[in-house]
Design a protein around this motif. Structure first.
Motif, short mmCIF file in Angstrom:
data_model
loop_
_atom_site.label_atom_id
_atom_site.label_comp_id
_atom_site.label_asym_id
_atom_site.label_seq_id
_atom_site.Cartn_x
_atom_site.Cartn_y
_atom_site.Cartn_z
N GLN A 16 0.64 -1.10 -0.07
CA GLN A 16 0.10 0.13 -0.11
C GLN A 16 0.98 1.10 -0.05
OE1 GLN A 16 -2.75 0.02 3.19
NE2 GLN A 16 -3.51 2.32 2.69
N CYS A 17 1.90 1.23 0.71
CA CYS A 17 2.90 2.20 0.91
C CYS A 17 3.55 2.59 -0.46
CB CYS A 17 3.91 2.33 1.66
SG CYS A 17 3.26 2.23 3.47
N PHE A 18 4.00 1.58 -1.09
CA PHE A 18 4.70 1.68 -2.38
C PHE A 18 3.62 2.20 -3.56
CE2 PHE A 18 8.05 -1.94 -1.50
CZ PHE A 18 8.45 -1.07 -0.40
N THR A 65 12.67 -2.26 0.41
CA THR A 65 12.21 -0.89 0.54
C THR A 65 13.29 0.12 0.13
OG1 THR A 65 10.73 -1.62 2.63
CG2 THR A 65 11.33 0.98 2.32
N LEU A 66 14.54 -0.15 0.54
CA LEU A 66 15.48 0.91 0.32
C LEU A 66 15.88 0.76 -1.25
CD1 LEU A 66 18.13 0.52 3.16
CD2 LEU A 66 16.41 2.40 2.93
N SER A 71 15.27 3.36 -6.55
CA SER A 71 14.52 3.10 -7.98
C SER A 71 13.67 4.44 -8.54
CB SER A 71 13.93 1.92 -8.25
OG SER A 71 12.68 1.77 -7.48
N ASN A 72 13.23 4.89 -7.37
CA ASN A 72 12.42 6.47 -7.58
C ASN A 72 13.22 7.48 -7.20
OD1 ASN A 72 9.34 5.36 -8.16
ND2 ASN A 72 10.13 4.10 -6.70
N ILE A 73 14.20 7.41 -7.17
CA ILE A 73 15.23 8.63 -6.67
C ILE A 73 15.05 10.07 -7.55
CG2 ILE A 73 17.21 8.44 -7.93
CD1 ILE A 73 18.79 9.09 -5.33
#
Length: 840
Positions: A16-18, A65-66, A71-73
């Motif tokens: 859900q957070c992702f 998570t990291l 990947s979304n930096i």
């Protein structure tokens, strides 16, 4: 409904957070999702997660998570956060989770991202990771984990990232690397963090908590094997030495740390540790009896550091041998070391084939081992040490290298003094230098952990000087004040002769009844038949000047006088006898070159000559050749005596040209010139006196070298003369540069030295290489390529082997010089093929 397992609940929450971070455009939703992720680390403002969920997140989902964040930096939602929000919510996820997983993800991101602002951001997070002590938390987390929870492959990867971080960052960030990532700063930080982990371990053990030092030991071993032991142990060794002085828990922790280092890395740790500790006691407290339980450590300490490597300072030898002697259980290893070192020192093959530096290193180890023996142990080993001393001294004294002979003398003196054989001690005469002083000082062991004092020549000299100085000054002041009147007796007469000042007779010289000979033949007769020491000394002192003044008389008796001088002995202990005799023989060889040279070269291979006389022949020939090769600048007639010309000099007033010279000098001194040409005439060309007779010096010495005699075996035991002969022939070749016979001499010299190029004596090999250098210097390049084309390839291969593998440093240096000269000559000739065709 059945309740979900903690793993399923965490997985659903992460999904859900992702999803929110990927699809939502509302900043509040983004911040809420990041705070939810923080709550699983136990740091959210309203953390509602249980300890089980947090543990599951750290174990199975933190790395994922990291990786999602990396990947979304470049995502818009990240750049929409303020700087404070990004530092707290995004950066904090890397800084507050499990440090091992965070470090792996950070290093993976640095290796993946291209140079950009995102890479700089990731580098800054890594820098803060190290500065905030997370590396120490990583090490401490593995100390608390008694059983490894990760795979061996993952642990090996983590070790590689920790140890190689400076290399990895330098490859990606160069030239914009951070100062903290440089080796000096980073490995100092790593050593400090390892000390912190060890300190926490000691405290935990005192509190009753079990710990594991496996990961810290692996980290230390991997750092040392990669060549950073000097930086790391320079920080750790003093701290460990201080902590183990009074704390037994610290000692047990250090022993366990060393025991857990893998076998493939223990050598690098021990070699770095013995150089970093302050003394043998500190080493014993840190490693304990590791040499008794670990075979690899025993091999390194008792064999490799003493016999196979010789790059360490004397302080390291003191520490290693002092460590073996400090404990009763380790003393048998000291006896074992003494036996192996004494055998190595006395081995004649080792004396011939090992470098001088290694022989000096082994000699130091031998003396230190003997100095640490107890009297009872010395009695048991007396026979072995005596045999070692006798055979080792024989091998060292047989060497042609002065330093090796001197080492044998010093070690023989020290061993005989320590063993005290029937109250007799060996005593040799040798020149004192720093090496001998250091060897002699090793018989006094240094037991403290303080830095050992350097051996100082004559340590008691200043005190003695202060005590002697006043009286010396009084005596000198009395001497300087001149002759003092003698004190008179008050009862003596006033006109006593005691009041008269005596004459100063300090400068008077004793008159000799005998006068020096004025003719060369009288000098020869005196040297042959006279038994008067004064007449013999006077004749020997004027012989050289008489030879050079009267060339015609010298040529009549040159061979006879040379024969007398060659066989002459110093029966009367004349000052400078050897130099006077040599100077006269050189003058004869330079004055009447061909007959004297033929006599000397013939006598060199004759019977009934000592090695000293044969060496004298070579020295005389070499000095005579050097004199003949120099320009002859004597303006006067050599046959006219200097004393005669001085006696016949006219009075200045009787010379009619004298007044003209005085006037000319005055005019020259008062004349001003704007430009003045050369005041001295150019040097006048003179013929080379050595070139026509070079063959008479050179070729007769190559005649009978392979014919052994009863008292002279040039290719056998008399390698000292062989080495000097080859050096002399190389000198003859060097002086024959530009001579017509140089090419023929070069071919003959190469054929001669080729047979002894692999001689066991290093002085002979040095002579061979010097001769080869002389050939390449003196032979014209076209003759090298034409006359020696068949030998050049093999010669070059041999020189390359010597330059790479010869144990003697001078031989390696000469081989490199010979290769440079050969390549330079060949390159010069190959670049000018027309000259080659014209010459041919």
């Amino acid at each position: 409904m059945e309740s979900l397992s903690p793993n399923s609940e965490v997985r659903l929450m992460l999904a859900q957070c992702f999803r929110t971070l990927t699809t939502s455009t509302d900043d509040k939703d983004i911040i809420a999702a990041l705070q939810t992720l923080h709550s699983y680390l136990g740091e959210g403002p309203d953390s509602t997660t249980t300890s089980v969920q947090r543990a599951e997140f750290r174990r199975a989902h933190y790395t994922r998570t990291l990786q999602f964040l990396l990947s979304n930096i470049q995502a818009d939602w990240l750049h929409g956060l303020t700087a404070a929000q990004r530092t707290e919510l995004w950066d904090g996820l890397f800084l507050h989770g499990p440090p091992d997983q965070a470090l792996l993800v950070l290093m993976e991101g640095i290796g993946t991202l291209r140079p950009s602002a995102n890479l700089d951001h990731l580098v800054s997070i890594t820098e803060r990771f190290l500065q905030s002590g997370r590396l120490g938390d990583l090490l401490w987390s593995y100390c608390l984990a008694m059983a490894p929870s990760d795979s061996p492959q993952l642990r090996e990867t983590l070790l590689g990232r920790i140890v190689s971080l400076p290399d990895l960052t330098a490859n990606r960030l160069h030239p914009n690397n951070k100062p903290l990532f440089l080796p000096q700063q980073y490995y100092t930080l790593l050593a400090t963090e390892m000390l912190t982990a060890l300190e926490q371990t000691c405290q935990a053990l005192k509190d009753g908590t079990d710990c594991s030092l496996t990961f810290v030991a692996q980290t230390l071993g991997k750092v040392c094997i990669q060549g950073h032991s000097d930086i790391v142990l320079a920080v750790m060794a003093p701290r460990l030495s201080a902590c183990t002085c009074s704390d037994m828990v610290w000692q047990r922790v250090c022993w366990k740390l060393l025991e857990n280092i893998p076998q493939r890395w223990i050598e690098s740790v021990l070699t770095g540790l013995v150089q970093a500790v302050s003394g043998p006691d500190a080493l014993g407290r840190i490693i304990g009896n590791l040499v008794l339980t670990d075979k690899k450590a025993q091999f390194v300490i008792t064999h490799k550091l003493l016999l196979l490597q010789y790059k360490y300072e004397t302080r390291v030898l003191r520490i290693v041998l002092g460590y073996l002697a400090a404990d009763r259980e380790r003393r048998p290893l000291l006896i074992q070391v003494l036996r192996s070192v004494s055998q190595a020192w006395a081995n004649p093959s080792a004396v011939k084939h090992t470098p001088l530096e290694q022989q000096l290193y082994v000699s130091k180890a031998l003396l230190l081992s003997v100095s640490l023996l107890r009297d009872s142990e010395l009695q048991e080993l007396r026979s072995e040490l005596l045999q070692c001393m006798l055979s080792g001294m024989q091998s060292h004294l047989d060497s042609s290298v002065v330093q090796i002979r001197r080492v044998g003398m010093v070690v023989g003196e020290c061993l005989s003094s320590r063993m005290d054989i029937n109250g007799t001690k060996l005593k040799f005469e040798y020149d004192q230098d720093e090496e001998t002083q250091e060897l002699l000082s090793l018989m006094t062991p240094v037991t403290s952990d303080e830095p050992e004092p350097e051996p100082v020549d004559g340590a008691d000299t200043p005190q003695e000087t202060e005590e002697v100085t006043p009286s010396t000054q009084n005596v000198s002041s009395q001497n300087k004040s001149g002759p003092q009147p003698l004190k008179t007796d008050p009862d003596s007469d006033l006109d006593s002769d005691d009041e008269l000042t005596p004459y100063d007779m300090s400068g008077d010289q004793e008159m000799n009844q005998a006068s020096p000979p004025r003719y060369l033949r009288d000098c020869l007769e005196t040297l042959i038949s006279s038994e008067d020491p004064v007449r013999v000394e006077l004749s020997l002192k004027v012989a050289e000047s008489l030879v050079r003044k009267n060339v015609f008389a010298a040529k009549e008796i040159s061979v006879q006088l040379t024969k007398v001088l060659l066989h002459m002995e110093d029966k009367y202990s004349i000052n400078g006898f050897l130099s006077l005799r040599q100077a006269t023989m050189v003058a004869l060889a330079a004055t009447d070159c061909i007959p004297v040279t033929q006599y000397l070269t013939t006598e060199f291979y004759s019977l009934n000559y000592s090695l000293r006389q044969r060496l004298d022949i070579l020295e005389v020939l070499a000095l005579a050749a050097q004199e003949l090769s120099q320009p002859f600048t004597e303006k006067r007639d050599p046959s006219i005596s200097v004393a005669t010309s001085a006696d016949l000099a006219p009075y200045p007033g009787d010379n009619p040209i004298h007044w003209r010279q005085v006037v000319e000098k005055r005019i020259q001194s008062k004349t001003k010139r704007l430009r003045k040409g050369a005041t001295q005439p150019p040097a006048k060309a003179t013929p080379n006196r050595y070139a026509p007779v070079a063959g008479h010096f050179f070729f007769p010495l190559l005649r009978n070298y392979d014919k052994p005699q009863v008292t002279f075996d040039l290719l056998g035991s008399d390698h000292l003369v062989l080495g000097r002969l080859i050096h002399t022939l190389g000198l003859f070749m060097h002086l024959a540069v530009n001579a017509p016979i140089a090419a023929q001499m070069g071919r003959a010299l190469l054929d001669f030295v080729w047979a002894v190029r692999y001689h066991v004596d290093q002085m002979v090999r040095r002579g061979v290489l010097f001769a080869v250098c002389s050939v390449f210097l003196s032979m014209p390049s076209q003759n090298l390529l034409l006359d020696l084309s068949d030998q050049l390839f093999e010669t070059r291969t041999w020189l390359a082997d010597v330059a790479e593998g010869d144990p003697d440093a001078d031989c390696r240096s000469l081989a490199v010089q010979s290769l440079v000269l050969l390549d330079k000559s060949l390159k010069k000739q190959l670049q000018d093929p027309q000259a080659l065709s014209l010459e041919s």
